[in-house]
Enzyme design. Structure first.
Site, PDB file in Angstrom:
ATOM      1  N   LYS A  66      -0.511   0.738  18.696  1.00 38.50           N
ATOM      2  CA  LYS A  66      -0.980   1.501  17.525  1.00 38.50           C
ATOM      3  C   LYS A  66      -2.495   1.741  17.532  1.00 38.50           C
ATOM      4  O   LYS A  66      -2.962   2.760  17.035  1.00 38.50           O
ATOM      5  CB  LYS A  66      -0.559   0.797  16.234  1.00 38.50           C
ATOM      6  CG  LYS A  66       0.941   0.863  15.984  1.00 38.50           C
ATOM      7  CD  LYS A  66       1.309   0.271  14.645  1.00 38.50           C
ATOM      8  CE  LYS A  66       2.823   0.148  14.525  1.00 38.50           C
ATOM      9  NZ  LYS A  66       3.237  -0.396  13.233  1.00 38.50           N
ATOM     10  N   TYR A 216      12.279  -7.709  10.006  1.00 29.95           N
ATOM     11  CA  TYR A 216      13.653  -7.473   9.592  1.00 29.95           C
ATOM     12  C   TYR A 216      14.578  -7.953  10.708  1.00 29.95           C
ATOM     13  O   TYR A 216      14.134  -8.252  11.816  1.00 29.95           O
ATOM     14  CB  TYR A 216      13.889  -5.989   9.287  1.00 29.95           C
ATOM     15  CG  TYR A 216      13.615  -5.089  10.460  1.00 29.95           C
ATOM     16  CD1 TYR A 216      12.355  -4.525  10.638  1.00 29.95           C
ATOM     17  CD2 TYR A 216      14.592  -4.823  11.418  1.00 29.95           C
ATOM     18  CE1 TYR A 216      12.083  -3.718  11.727  1.00 29.95           C
ATOM     19  CE2 TYR A 216      14.330  -4.011  12.510  1.00 29.95           C
ATOM     20  CZ  TYR A 216      13.068  -3.468  12.659  1.00 29.95           C
ATOM     21  OH  TYR A 216      12.812  -2.687  13.744  1.00 29.95           O
TER      22      TYR A 216
END
Ligand code: ATR
Length: 269
Positions: A66, A216
């Site tokens: 990123k 998650y």
């Protein structure tokens, strides 16, 4: 002609982004393809050059690229600058536009899916890496007061410094949190990856508090701790994943998909 998109990361094989974007495409009738591509760790710029040459319209970028994506972008959104990170690239002629949809994704999930109001709430963010940096300003702008806690205090101080003049954000060590209580605690550390828990003192959750883990796919030690400590609302990062994807999709396709059926389908998996 089918417009091509992809998510770039390393590793990437477990990415759920292709599933999400293919569902968005079906739902909106958009003629796109979306695949997961693993880039060599030292070859991100080459991977992007290859995609552009092959006519791709854009891509998502995930760990660990990123920051490189941020540097590679020729134009950056305010959201990307706030986070110093880019998770969405749009290829337009000779330009590479970089945006960051992680923060708005978290916000949409908390406010729309979890239905928790952030205004006037005391928020604690655990961690001061890229994941934390990406959600600081959106949480702050939604009206939450913020404390950042991190093992390495200097990193938390650097993040807090970005708010100088804009409002109050404090940096703390974990042990300094004893005796404090929060409405929302967000785990933005990577501790869950190694099944670890940041060294949190007891009694951090106010009545009605929300515990949110940006990870998650499994119940992390942080979410187990939160449950045992009496947090009222427990949420993992799946909703954030789907919401950030929806904003990326909207940037590329100029239409916003409905996230609810996608989230429901993923919860069933
Ligand atoms: P990301 O982009 O996922 O945020 P990162 O920039 O490497 O990844 O940051 C990881 C964050 O998780 C850091 O805040 C790190 O704390 P340090 O800055 O002190 O290293 C935090 N972290 C990782 N493992 C941890 C653990 N077991 N307990 C507490 N914090 C942890």
């Amino acid at each position: 002609m089918t417009d091509k998109y992809a998510v770039i990361g390393n590793p990437i094989s477990h990415s759920k982004s292709p599933f999400i974007h293919n569902m968005f495409a079906q739902q909106t009738g958009q003629d796109i393809s979306y695949e997961a591509i693993e880039s060599p760790l030292d070859g991100f710029a080459d991977t992007i050059a290859r995609l552009r040459a092959a006519g791709y319209k854009g891509c998502n970028v995930t760990v660990p690229f990123k920051f490189e994506a941020y540097q590679l972008a020729t134009q950056r959104s305010g959201r990307a600058n706030d986070a110093s990170a880019v998770n969405t690239l749009i290829f337009e002629g000779d330009q590479i536009l970089g945006d960051n949809t992680d923060g708005v994704g978290l916000l949409a999930d908390i406010e729309k899916n979890v239905q928790y109001k952030l205004l006037f709430k005391d928020a604690l963010i655990l961690g001061a890496g890229g994941a934390a940096a990406g959600v600081m300003w959106p949480l702050f702008n939604a009206g939450a007061g913020i404390i950042i806690a991190n093992r390495t205090l200097e990193k938390a101080q650097t993040l807090a410094k970005a708010f100088e003049g804009a409002g109050t954000v404090f940096a703390k060590r974990y042990e300094d949190l004893a005796g404090r209580r929060f409405d929302i605690i967000i785990n933005a550390t990577s501790s869950g990856l190694s099944d670890e828990l940041p060294p949190l003192p007891d009694g951090l959750f106010k009545p009605g508090a929300l515990a949110y883990d940006m990870m998650y796919g499994k119940e992390t030690p942080f979410l187990k701790f939160a449950r045992a400590q009496g947090a009222s609302v427990i949420a993992d990062g799946l909703g954030m994943l789907v919401e950030q994807a929806a904003t990326s999709f909207a940037l590329w396709r100029k239409m916003r998909p409905d996230t609810r059926p996608v989230l429901e389908a993923m919860r069933k998996q």
